[in-house]
Design an enzyme around this catalytic site. Sequence first.
Site, PDB file in Angstrom:
ATOM      1  N   THR A  15       0.807  -1.227   0.000  1.00 31.69           N
ATOM      2  CA  THR A  15       0.000   0.000   0.000  1.00 31.69           C
ATOM      3  C   THR A  15       0.843   1.282   0.000  1.00 31.69           C
ATOM      4  O   THR A  15       1.860   1.383   0.689  1.00 31.69           O
ATOM      5  CB  THR A  15      -0.973   0.031   1.195  1.00 31.69           C
ATOM      6  OG1 THR A  15      -1.787   1.209   1.074  1.00 31.69           O
ATOM      7  CG2 THR A  15      -0.230   0.077   2.534  1.00 31.69           C
ATOM      8  N   SER A  17      -0.881   4.146   0.611  1.00 29.77           N
ATOM      9  CA  SER A  17      -1.758   5.103   1.302  1.00 29.77           C
ATOM     10  C   SER A  17      -1.090   5.817   2.480  1.00 29.77           C
ATOM     11  O   SER A  17      -1.274   7.030   2.634  1.00 29.77           O
ATOM     12  CB  SER A  17      -3.048   4.405   1.756  1.00 29.77           C
ATOM     13  OG  SER A  17      -3.786   4.028   0.626  1.00 29.77           O
ATOM     14  N   LYS A  66     -13.839  -4.420   0.485  1.00 28.26           N
ATOM     15  CA  LYS A  66     -14.707  -3.289   0.117  1.00 28.26           C
ATOM     16  C   LYS A  66     -16.197  -3.612   0.277  1.00 28.26           C
ATOM     17  O   LYS A  66     -16.991  -2.732   0.590  1.00 28.26           O
ATOM     18  CB  LYS A  66     -14.415  -2.836  -1.313  1.00 28.26           C
ATOM     19  CG  LYS A  66     -13.061  -2.139  -1.432  1.00 28.26           C
ATOM     20  CD  LYS A  66     -12.836  -1.594  -2.822  1.00 28.26           C
ATOM     21  CE  LYS A  66     -11.493  -0.867  -2.887  1.00 28.26           C
ATOM     22  NZ  LYS A  66     -11.263  -0.216  -4.169  1.00 28.26           N
ATOM     23  N   GLU A  78     -24.525   8.059  -1.367  1.00 29.78           N
ATOM     24  CA  GLU A  78     -25.131   7.517  -2.587  1.00 29.78           C
ATOM     25  C   GLU A  78     -24.122   6.797  -3.486  1.00 29.78           C
ATOM     26  O   GLU A  78     -24.409   5.758  -4.069  1.00 29.78           O
ATOM     27  CB  GLU A  78     -25.831   8.625  -3.383  1.00 29.78           C
ATOM     28  CG  GLU A  78     -26.699   8.054  -4.501  1.00 29.78           C
ATOM     29  CD  GLU A  78     -27.191   9.112  -5.489  1.00 29.78           C
ATOM     30  OE1 GLU A  78     -26.658  10.236  -5.509  1.00 29.78           O
ATOM     31  OE2 GLU A  78     -28.101   8.779  -6.266  1.00 29.78           O
ATOM     32  N   ALA A 131     -14.402  -2.187  -9.647  1.00 34.30           N
ATOM     33  CA  ALA A 131     -13.725  -0.929  -9.971  1.00 34.30           C
ATOM     34  C   ALA A 131     -14.582  -0.092 -10.922  1.00 34.30           C
ATOM     35  O   ALA A 131     -14.716   1.122 -10.754  1.00 34.30           O
ATOM     36  CB  ALA A 131     -12.367  -1.227 -10.607  1.00 34.30           C
ATOM     37  N   ASN A 151     -17.910  -5.956 -21.518  1.00 34.03           N
ATOM     38  CA  ASN A 151     -17.323  -6.940 -20.606  1.00 34.03           C
ATOM     39  C   ASN A 151     -17.291  -8.317 -21.239  1.00 34.03           C
ATOM     40  O   ASN A 151     -18.107  -8.635 -22.097  1.00 34.03           O
ATOM     41  CB  ASN A 151     -18.140  -6.992 -19.309  1.00 34.03           C
ATOM     42  CG  ASN A 151     -17.403  -7.698 -18.191  1.00 34.03           C
ATOM     43  OD1 ASN A 151     -16.206  -7.476 -18.008  1.00 34.03           O
ATOM     44  ND2 ASN A 151     -18.088  -8.562 -17.454  1.00 34.03           N
ATOM     45  N   THR A 153     -17.959 -11.134 -19.770  1.00 31.26           N
ATOM     46  CA  THR A 153     -19.263 -11.705 -19.446  1.00 31.26           C
ATOM     47  C   THR A 153     -20.303 -10.624 -19.729  1.00 31.26           C
ATOM     48  O   THR A 153     -20.535  -9.720 -18.912  1.00 31.26           O
ATOM     49  CB  THR A 153     -19.312 -12.131 -17.958  1.00 31.26           C
ATOM     50  OG1 THR A 153     -18.143 -12.892 -17.670  1.00 31.26           O
ATOM     51  CG2 THR A 153     -20.560 -12.947 -17.657  1.00 31.26           C
ATOM     52  N   GLU A 154     -20.914 -10.729 -20.894  1.00 26.80           N
ATOM     53  CA  GLU A 154     -21.758  -9.641 -21.406  1.00 26.80           C
ATOM     54  C   GLU A 154     -22.912  -9.292 -20.462  1.00 26.80           C
ATOM     55  O   GLU A 154     -23.263  -8.121 -20.288  1.00 26.80           O
ATOM     56  CB  GLU A 154     -22.292 -10.088 -22.776  1.00 26.80           C
ATOM     57  CG  GLU A 154     -23.067  -9.037 -23.508  1.00 26.80           C
ATOM     58  CD  GLU A 154     -23.550  -9.534 -24.868  1.00 26.80           C
ATOM     59  OE1 GLU A 154     -23.073 -10.595 -25.339  1.00 26.80           O
ATOM     60  OE2 GLU A 154     -24.418  -8.867 -25.448  1.00 26.80           O
ATOM     61  N   TYR A 217      -2.161   0.591 -11.533  1.00 29.49           N
ATOM     62  CA  TYR A 217      -1.108   1.591 -11.360  1.00 29.49           C
ATOM     63  C   TYR A 217       0.260   0.902 -11.278  1.00 29.49           C
ATOM     64  O   TYR A 217       0.391  -0.159 -10.675  1.00 29.49           O
ATOM     65  CB  TYR A 217      -1.386   2.399 -10.081  1.00 29.49           C
ATOM     66  CG  TYR A 217      -0.156   2.962  -9.447  1.00 29.49           C
ATOM     67  CD1 TYR A 217       0.597   3.928 -10.119  1.00 29.49           C
ATOM     68  CD2 TYR A 217       0.291   2.523  -8.211  1.00 29.49           C
ATOM     69  CE1 TYR A 217       1.748   4.435  -9.556  1.00 29.49           C
ATOM     70  CE2 TYR A 217       1.434   3.021  -7.635  1.00 29.49           C
ATOM     71  CZ  TYR A 217       2.167   3.982  -8.317  1.00 29.49           C
ATOM     72  OH  TYR A 217       3.306   4.472  -7.763  1.00 29.49           O
TER      73      TYR A 217
HETATM   74  P1  ATR Z   1     -12.362  -5.475  -9.567  1.00 25.26           P
HETATM   75  O1  ATR Z   1     -13.020  -5.279  -8.240  1.00 25.26           O
HETATM   76  O2  ATR Z   1     -10.890  -5.204  -9.554  1.00 25.26           O
HETATM   77  O3  ATR Z   1     -13.043  -4.757 -10.683  1.00 25.26           O
HETATM   78  P2  ATR Z   1     -13.647  -7.955 -10.269  1.00 25.26           P
HETATM   79  O4  ATR Z   1     -14.899  -7.480  -9.640  1.00 25.26           O
HETATM   80  O5  ATR Z   1     -13.190  -9.358 -10.016  1.00 25.26           O
HETATM   81  O6  ATR Z   1     -12.411  -7.045  -9.847  1.00 25.26           O
HETATM   82  O7  ATR Z   1     -13.755  -7.698 -11.840  1.00 25.26           O
HETATM   83  C1  ATR Z   1     -12.739  -8.016 -12.723  1.00 25.26           C
HETATM   84  C2  ATR Z   1     -13.121  -7.540 -14.126  1.00 25.26           C
HETATM   85  O8  ATR Z   1     -12.030  -7.849 -15.018  1.00 25.26           O
HETATM   86  C3  ATR Z   1     -14.339  -8.225 -14.702  1.00 25.26           C
HETATM   87  O9  ATR Z   1     -14.994  -7.318 -15.565  1.00 25.26           O
HETATM   88  C4  ATR Z   1     -13.709  -9.386 -15.504  1.00 25.26           C
HETATM   89  O10 ATR Z   1     -14.519  -9.877 -16.563  1.00 25.26           O
HETATM   90  P3  ATR Z   1     -15.661 -10.973 -16.239  1.00 25.26           P
HETATM   91  O11 ATR Z   1     -16.788 -10.248 -15.582  1.00 25.26           O
HETATM   92  O12 ATR Z   1     -16.039 -11.509 -17.566  1.00 25.26           O
HETATM   93  O13 ATR Z   1     -15.012 -11.985 -15.336  1.00 25.26           O
HETATM   94  C5  ATR Z   1     -12.512  -8.686 -16.076  1.00 25.26           C
HETATM   95  N1  ATR Z   1     -11.413  -9.562 -16.496  1.00 25.26           N
HETATM   96  C6  ATR Z   1     -10.524 -10.205 -15.697  1.00 25.26           C
HETATM   97  N2  ATR Z   1      -9.609 -10.869 -16.437  1.00 25.26           N
HETATM   98  C7  ATR Z   1      -9.922 -10.639 -17.759  1.00 25.26           C
HETATM   99  C8  ATR Z   1      -9.349 -11.038 -19.008  1.00 25.26           C
HETATM  100  N3  ATR Z   1      -8.256 -11.794 -19.058  1.00 25.26           N
HETATM  101  N4  ATR Z   1      -9.938 -10.586 -20.142  1.00 25.26           N
HETATM  102  C9  ATR Z   1     -11.030  -9.801 -20.099  1.00 25.26           C
HETATM  103  N5  ATR Z   1     -11.621  -9.391 -18.946  1.00 25.26           N
HETATM  104  C10 ATR Z   1     -11.070  -9.801 -17.780  1.00 25.26           C
END
Ligand code: ATR
Length: 273
Positions: A15, A17, A66, A78, A131, A151, A153-154, A217
Site C-alpha cells: 500500500t 496510502s 470493500k 449515494e 472498480a 465486458n 461476461t456480457e 497503477y
Molecule cells: P475489480 O473489483 O478489480 O473490478 P472484479 O470485480 O473481479 O475485480 O472484476 C474483474 C473484471 O475484469 C471483470 O470485468 C472481468 O470480466 P468478467 O466479468 O467476464 O469476469 C474482467 N477480467 C478479468 N480478467 C480478464 C481477461 N483476461 N480478459 C477480459 N476481462 C477480464
Amino acid sequence: MTDKYAVIGNPIGHTKSPMIHGSFAEATGQDIDYQAIEGSLDRFSDDVHAFRKAGGRGMNVTAPFKLQAYALATERLERAELAGATNALKFEGDRIMADNFDGVGLTNDIQRNLGFLLKGSRMLVIGAGGAVRGALLPFLAQQPKLVVVANRTETKAIDLARQFAGHGDMQGCGYDDLAGERFDIVINGTSASLKGELPPLPAETLQGARLAYELAYGKGLTPFLRLAQNAGVPKLADGVGMLVEQAAEAFLWWRGVRPDTRAVIDRMTIPLV
Ligand code: ATR
C-alpha cells in the site's frame, strides 16, 4: 491530540496510502497518524471495531474488504450505495459512515489533471467488476454523450447499464459488439492487466480515441496501453492520479481540508515504458 487513521486490506504490504496521507498531512499541517493494517480474512469487522475503540477516526478500505466494509456501515453515501462497495469509512461515536471515492478520484484525474472533459464525450469502459461499478455514477454526473460498458461476461455489462440507466445514456455489451464503434476516451477497468493479459477488443476500437486510461497503477506499458499506443492514441495514463485523487477526497471528508495532489502524483509517477 493526534487523530488516528488507517488503511485496511489483505495483503497490505504494497500500500502507498500511508505515504500519500502522510504527505497530505505534512503539507496541510494536519496532526494525524496513518497506519497500514493487515485485516484478518475472517474477522474483518472485529478489526474495524478494535481500531474504532482505540480512537480511530477513519479508514481506507482495500481488497478484499470493500464489500464487507459496505455491509458494516451504519450510513452509506449515494456513491457507495450504487457501487455496492466502499473504500473509505468515517467514525463518529456509534456512526460508521461509508463512501466510495474511487470513481470521483478517477473523474478528477481525467478532468483536472489530464485535461479531458467528460461532458459530451463518448466513453468506453472495459470491464464490469467492482472498480467499474464505482466509477459509473461520477462519470454520468459529468454528462458524457454516451458511456458504453463492455465486458467479457456480457450479462454483467448489460445489468450494470440497466442499473445506472436513470443517471444518463449508458449501454452494456460484449467485446464483439464494439466492432465499428469509435470513442473519445477508453478506460480499462478489467483486472486483465494485472495478469499481463489483454481483453479481446476489436482491432479498431482504440482508433481515434484521445485518451486511453489503465486503472491499474505502476504496471508500465500494459498490453492495453500498448494496443492504444499502436493505434496512435495521443495520451496514455495509468491509475496513479486516480489513487492520489481518491485519497485527497477521503482526506477532505475526514479533515475538512483539500490537499494539493500534484506534488504527490509527480513523485509517484512511474514512466509508461
Ligand atoms: P475489480 O473489483 O478489480 O473490478 P472484479 O470485480 O473481479 O475485480 O472484476 C474483474 C473484471 O475484469 C471483470 O470485468 C472481468 O470480466 P468478467 O466479468 O467476464 O469476469 C474482467 N477480467 C478479468 N480478467 C480478464 C481477461 N483476461 N480478459 C477480459 N476481462 C477480464
